[in-house]
Design a protein around this motif. Structure first.
Motif, PDB file in Angstrom:
ATOM      1  N   PRO A  86      -1.465 -12.365 -10.743  1.00 53.57           N
ATOM      2  CA  PRO A  86      -0.476 -12.399  -9.555  1.00 53.57           C
ATOM      3  C   PRO A  86       0.355 -11.385  -9.485  1.00 53.57           C
ATOM      4  CG  PRO A  86       0.059 -13.916 -11.350  1.00 53.57           C
ATOM      5  CD  PRO A  86      -1.214 -13.344 -11.952  1.00 53.57           C
ATOM      6  N   PRO A  87       0.545 -10.717  -8.218  1.00 54.63           N
ATOM      7  CA  PRO A  87       1.562  -9.661  -7.809  1.00 54.63           C
ATOM      8  C   PRO A  87       3.082 -10.157  -7.738  1.00 54.63           C
ATOM      9  CG  PRO A  87       0.569 -10.715  -5.710  1.00 54.63           C
ATOM     10  CD  PRO A  87      -0.166 -11.182  -6.950  1.00 54.63           C
ATOM     11  N   HIS A  88       4.207  -9.346  -8.372  1.00 59.02           N
ATOM     12  CA  HIS A  88       5.291  -9.727  -8.270  1.00 59.02           C
ATOM     13  C   HIS A  88       5.959  -8.548  -7.641  1.00 59.02           C
ATOM     14  CE1 HIS A  88       5.388 -13.552 -10.640  1.00 59.02           C
ATOM     15  NE2 HIS A  88       4.551 -12.979 -11.504  1.00 59.02           N
ATOM     16  N   TYR A  89       6.128  -8.491  -6.321  1.00 57.23           N
ATOM     17  CA  TYR A  89       6.826  -7.460  -5.775  1.00 57.23           C
ATOM     18  C   TYR A  89       8.151  -7.750  -5.820  1.00 57.23           C
ATOM     19  CZ  TYR A  89       2.745  -5.106  -3.701  1.00 57.23           C
ATOM     20  OH  TYR A  89       1.661  -4.310  -3.679  1.00 57.23           O
ATOM     21  N   MET A 148      -3.765   5.180  -7.314  1.00 56.95           N
ATOM     22  CA  MET A 148      -4.192   3.675  -7.112  1.00 56.95           C
ATOM     23  C   MET A 148      -3.092   2.850  -6.399  1.00 56.95           C
ATOM     24  SD  MET A 148      -4.125   0.933 -10.736  1.00 56.95           S
ATOM     25  CE  MET A 148      -2.126   1.374 -11.048  1.00 56.95           C
ATOM     26  N   LYS A 149      -3.315   2.228  -5.338  1.00 55.50           N
ATOM     27  CA  LYS A 149      -2.530   1.329  -4.745  1.00 55.50           C
ATOM     28  C   LYS A 149      -3.045  -0.182  -4.276  1.00 55.50           C
ATOM     29  CE  LYS A 149      -2.248   3.151  -0.054  1.00 55.50           C
ATOM     30  NZ  LYS A 149      -1.765   3.922   0.888  1.00 55.50           N
ATOM     31  N   ASN A 150      -2.026  -0.930  -3.733  1.00 57.27           N
ATOM     32  CA  ASN A 150      -2.412  -2.116  -3.263  1.00 57.27           C
ATOM     33  C   ASN A 150      -2.648  -1.927  -1.777  1.00 57.27           C
ATOM     34  OD1 ASN A 150      -2.814  -4.818  -2.759  1.00 57.27           O
ATOM     35  ND2 ASN A 150      -1.024  -5.628  -3.365  1.00 57.27           N
ATOM     36  N   ALA A 151      -3.822  -2.094  -1.687  1.00 56.44           N
ATOM     37  CA  ALA A 151      -4.241  -1.977  -0.005  1.00 56.44           C
ATOM     38  C   ALA A 151      -3.565  -2.844   0.951  1.00 56.44           C
ATOM     39  CB  ALA A 151      -5.857  -2.103   0.208  1.00 56.44           C
ATOM     40  N   MET A 152      -3.083  -3.907   0.263  1.00 59.02           N
ATOM     41  CA  MET A 152      -2.616  -5.077   1.318  1.00 59.02           C
ATOM     42  C   MET A 152      -1.226  -4.503   1.694  1.00 59.02           C
ATOM     43  SD  MET A 152      -4.611  -7.272   1.012  1.00 59.02           S
ATOM     44  CE  MET A 152      -3.712  -8.699   1.957  1.00 59.02           C
ATOM     45  N   GLU A 153      -0.467  -3.635   0.808  1.00 58.79           N
ATOM     46  CA  GLU A 153       0.882  -3.188   1.396  1.00 58.79           C
ATOM     47  C   GLU A 153       0.764  -2.537   2.787  1.00 58.79           C
ATOM     48  OE1 GLU A 153       3.189  -0.721  -1.316  1.00 58.79           O
ATOM     49  OE2 GLU A 153       2.214  -1.627  -3.033  1.00 58.79           O
ATOM     50  N   GLY A 154      -0.453  -1.739   3.089  1.00 61.06           N
ATOM     51  CA  GLY A 154      -0.493  -1.053   4.161  1.00 61.06           C
ATOM     52  C   GLY A 154      -0.773  -2.274   5.526  1.00 61.06           C
ATOM     53  N   ILE A 155      -1.602  -3.255   4.864  1.00 59.22           N
ATOM     54  CA  ILE A 155      -2.034  -4.315   5.994  1.00 59.22           C
ATOM     55  C   ILE A 155      -1.061  -5.374   6.347  1.00 59.22           C
ATOM     56  CG2 ILE A 155      -3.668  -6.309   5.927  1.00 59.22           C
ATOM     57  CD1 ILE A 155      -5.685  -4.491   3.985  1.00 59.22           C
ATOM     58  N   VAL A 156      -0.283  -5.499   5.194  1.00 57.30           N
ATOM     59  CA  VAL A 156       1.056  -6.407   5.789  1.00 57.30           C
ATOM     60  C   VAL A 156       2.019  -5.718   6.504  1.00 57.30           C
ATOM     61  CG1 VAL A 156       3.052  -7.403   4.491  1.00 57.30           C
ATOM     62  CG2 VAL A 156       0.842  -7.979   3.741  1.00 57.30           C
ATOM     63  N   PRO A 180      -3.766  -9.303  -4.464  1.00 59.70           N
ATOM     64  CA  PRO A 180      -3.653  -8.017  -4.485  1.00 59.70           C
ATOM     65  C   PRO A 180      -5.167  -7.349  -4.424  1.00 59.70           C
ATOM     66  CG  PRO A 180      -3.245  -8.655  -6.737  1.00 59.70           C
ATOM     67  CD  PRO A 180      -3.462 -10.078  -5.850  1.00 59.70           C
ATOM     68  N   HIS A 181      -5.329  -6.392  -3.849  1.00 63.94           N
ATOM     69  CA  HIS A 181      -6.504  -5.587  -3.643  1.00 63.94           C
ATOM     70  C   HIS A 181      -6.136  -3.975  -3.850  1.00 63.94           C
ATOM     71  CE1 HIS A 181      -9.239  -8.358  -2.002  1.00 63.94           C
ATOM     72  NE2 HIS A 181      -8.283  -9.076  -1.111  1.00 63.94           N
ATOM     73  N   TYR A 182      -5.966  -3.785  -5.399  1.00 61.43           N
ATOM     74  CA  TYR A 182      -5.836  -2.514  -6.008  1.00 61.43           C
ATOM     75  C   TYR A 182      -7.072  -1.462  -5.338  1.00 61.43           C
ATOM     76  CZ  TYR A 182      -1.050  -3.050  -7.450  1.00 61.43           C
ATOM     77  OH  TYR A 182       0.293  -3.514  -7.240  1.00 61.43           O
ATOM     78  N   VAL A 183      -6.738  -0.385  -4.980  1.00 63.28           N
ATOM     79  CA  VAL A 183      -8.038   0.655  -4.626  1.00 63.28           C
ATOM     80  C   VAL A 183      -7.628   1.904  -5.417  1.00 63.28           C
ATOM     81  CG1 VAL A 183      -8.708  -0.552  -2.476  1.00 63.28           C
ATOM     82  CG2 VAL A 183      -7.194   1.067  -2.360  1.00 63.28           C
ATOM     83  N   ARG A 184      -8.362   2.700  -5.640  1.00 72.73           N
ATOM     84  CA  ARG A 184      -8.521   3.939  -6.238  1.00 72.73           C
ATOM     85  C   ARG A 184      -8.867   4.958  -5.386  1.00 72.73           C
ATOM     86  NH1 ARG A 184      -7.575   6.493 -10.119  1.00 72.73           N
ATOM     87  NH2 ARG A 184      -9.588   6.357 -11.309  1.00 72.73           N
ATOM     88  N   SER A 185      -9.259   4.767  -4.062  1.00 73.90           N
ATOM     89  CA  SER A 185      -9.739   5.898  -3.132  1.00 73.90           C
ATOM     90  C   SER A 185      -9.538   5.342  -1.713  1.00 73.90           C
ATOM     91  CB  SER A 185     -11.288   6.127  -3.319  1.00 73.90           C
ATOM     92  OG  SER A 185     -12.046   4.960  -2.995  1.00 73.90           O
ATOM     93  N   THR A 186      -9.617   6.726  -0.893  1.00 74.32           N
ATOM     94  CA  THR A 186      -9.348   6.293   0.410  1.00 74.32           C
ATOM     95  C   THR A 186     -10.280   5.517   1.172  1.00 74.32           C
ATOM     96  OG1 THR A 186     -10.216   8.437   0.947  1.00 74.32           O
ATOM     97  CG2 THR A 186      -7.737   8.175   1.057  1.00 74.32           C
TER      98      THR A 186
END
Lengths: 86, 86
Positions: A42-45, B1-9, B43-49
């Motif tokens: 679970p994420p914890h932002y 590495m980043k959580n793709a959901m950040e951009g979507i939200v 979360p949807h962590y991704v490692r590439s564009t």
């Protein structure tokens, strides 16, 4: 704004990287393991350093560390089966 | 590495910020809403564009956008009740 779990997963991965039966422990493979583990947790932002410290303290309890280790172990199996480099 | 959901939200929050009945839409309050919403979404962590593009495309479908909007609406209620600044 950041997901406090990223620091926690990195910390516990560093502690246990040689316990996860990874065929390769290069930075790429470790990042793949961390990303897959983070997707199971679970994420914890948090929006402050106090917020991050609170979450980190919570996840330094043995039971929570075991949850993270479990996610890392599952992620390590997937990465071992499907290493992203030759 | 980043959580793709950040951009979507962030994208969907920008689209709907004036539909969420927020008493204040300053950057601080919007970041609080985004953080709370991200904590409700897998979360949807991704490692590439390419990985990020795949997740973004998936979340551009109406049903998935509705899920994100729902999380934002719940987060906006909490922030409205408890604004982090006076």
């Amino acid at each position: 704004m950041k997901n406090a779990m990223e620091g926690i997963v990195a910390h516990i991965l560093k502690e246990h990287v040689h316990h996860l039966y990874l065929p390769c422990t290069c930075v790429e493979c470790q990042q793949d393991v961390a990303a897959l583990a983070l997707n199971q947790l679970p994420p914890h932002y948090v929006r402050s350093t106090e917020g991050e410290a609170y979450i980190r303290a919570k996840y330094m309890e043995d039971q929570e560390k075991a949850v993270v280790l479990g996610a890392l172990a599952k992620a390590a199996i997937k990465v071992s089966e499907n290493t992203s480099h030759q």
